[in-house]
Design a protein around this motif. Sequence first.
Motif, short mmCIF file in Angstrom:
data_model
loop_
_atom_site.label_atom_id
_atom_site.label_comp_id
_atom_site.label_asym_id
_atom_site.label_seq_id
_atom_site.Cartn_x
_atom_site.Cartn_y
_atom_site.Cartn_z
N LEU A 133 0.88 -1.48 -0.19
CA LEU A 133 -0.28 0.27 -0.13
C LEU A 133 0.33 1.46 0.19
CD1 LEU A 133 -3.16 -0.64 2.98
CD2 LEU A 133 -2.88 -1.42 -0.40
N GLU A 137 -3.17 4.73 1.10
CA GLU A 137 -3.78 3.70 1.30
C GLU A 137 -4.19 3.32 1.90
OE1 GLU A 137 -3.57 2.10 -3.16
OE2 GLU A 137 -2.05 1.68 -1.83
N THR A 293 -8.57 -2.40 0.34
CA THR A 293 -8.69 -0.95 0.74
C THR A 293 -9.66 -0.23 -0.36
OG1 THR A 293 -6.95 -0.12 -0.85
CG2 THR A 293 -6.89 -0.98 1.75
N VAL A 295 -10.56 4.02 -0.52
CA VAL A 295 -9.85 5.25 -0.34
C VAL A 295 -10.94 6.06 -1.59
CG1 VAL A 295 -8.53 7.29 -0.82
CG2 VAL A 295 -7.50 4.79 -0.03
#
Length: 329
Positions: A133, A137, A293, A295
């Motif tokens: 990441l 992130e 994830t 975002v």
Amino acid sequence: MTPSSIVSQVGEERTHSTMMAWRVHEFGPPQVMKFEPVARPKPGPGEVLVKVEAAGVGPWDGWIRAGKSALPQPLPLTLGSDLSGEIVSIGPGVSERRVGDQVYGVTNPQFVGAYAEYALASAGMVSNKPSSLTHVEATSVPVIAVTAWRALFDHAQLKAGQTVVIHGAAGNVGSYAVQLARHAGVQTVATVSTGDISAVRDLGANTVIDYRTQRFEKEVKDADAVIDLVGGETQEHSFQVLRRGGKLISAVSRPDQDPAKRYGVEAAFFLVNVTSQYLMEIGRLIDDGKLRTNVGAVLPLGDAREAHLMLERLRPQPKGKIVLDVGAG
């Protein structure tokens, strides 16, 4: 030494001893937030100083700013809890961290201090950043992913083969709850609105209920647990879908104990406690490709007030986590 070089040296010293941070001197709406220079903090016992590359923005930040935190919050304070960045100095008694470590996690149990160029963090509340990441992130992960983990496995104590109902499954915590449950072999019933059905199926939900067109309490019975990320009437109706001895776990509000007794279930509210151990486990799942994830919006640090207008729905609210990119200046 010439006068101009003295001025330059003083300017440099001031630059190294101060930083920009979003401060709250009085509780209230986003307008009370002030972006101002403050002294760069020094780590005390058990703390590390992190050069913040990115800071996460969550609803709890809005509650703290408005004076509605469940914890006492002495003023003035610097907002923000989720962070990702590099350790630049270490306080006494910290052995598990090194200067130069790339870390992610949470500032402290008060959930303050991250909307800044540098932030103090409890050494026991950060862990190595997942290598797969970026900082942007990584800062979207800590509070919401650990909340999902603790709700499922610590509080509801779910095991493979059991069934959980996740309310608000398309939200930031809910998305992690669906993925973590799937990874653990727990059957998930997810309640979402129409537009989120395919996204939550894609995360691995076994059954998806559109709360706009279906009443989940008519569709589900004998569930082992309910993870409530919505509150209100949804929480009230959730007692009906549990088996006797089942658990209603809310990260939103304290459940009424009268229906809990009537239905023979446990009902509890919890405030998340983020530790390095949870962050390490979650980081491993992310690097192994088991957790995704999300975002939703990235703003520079200077636009943190705009991020809070999104939290308050005074600006369009993104799907996914709001992040401040501190390293972008």
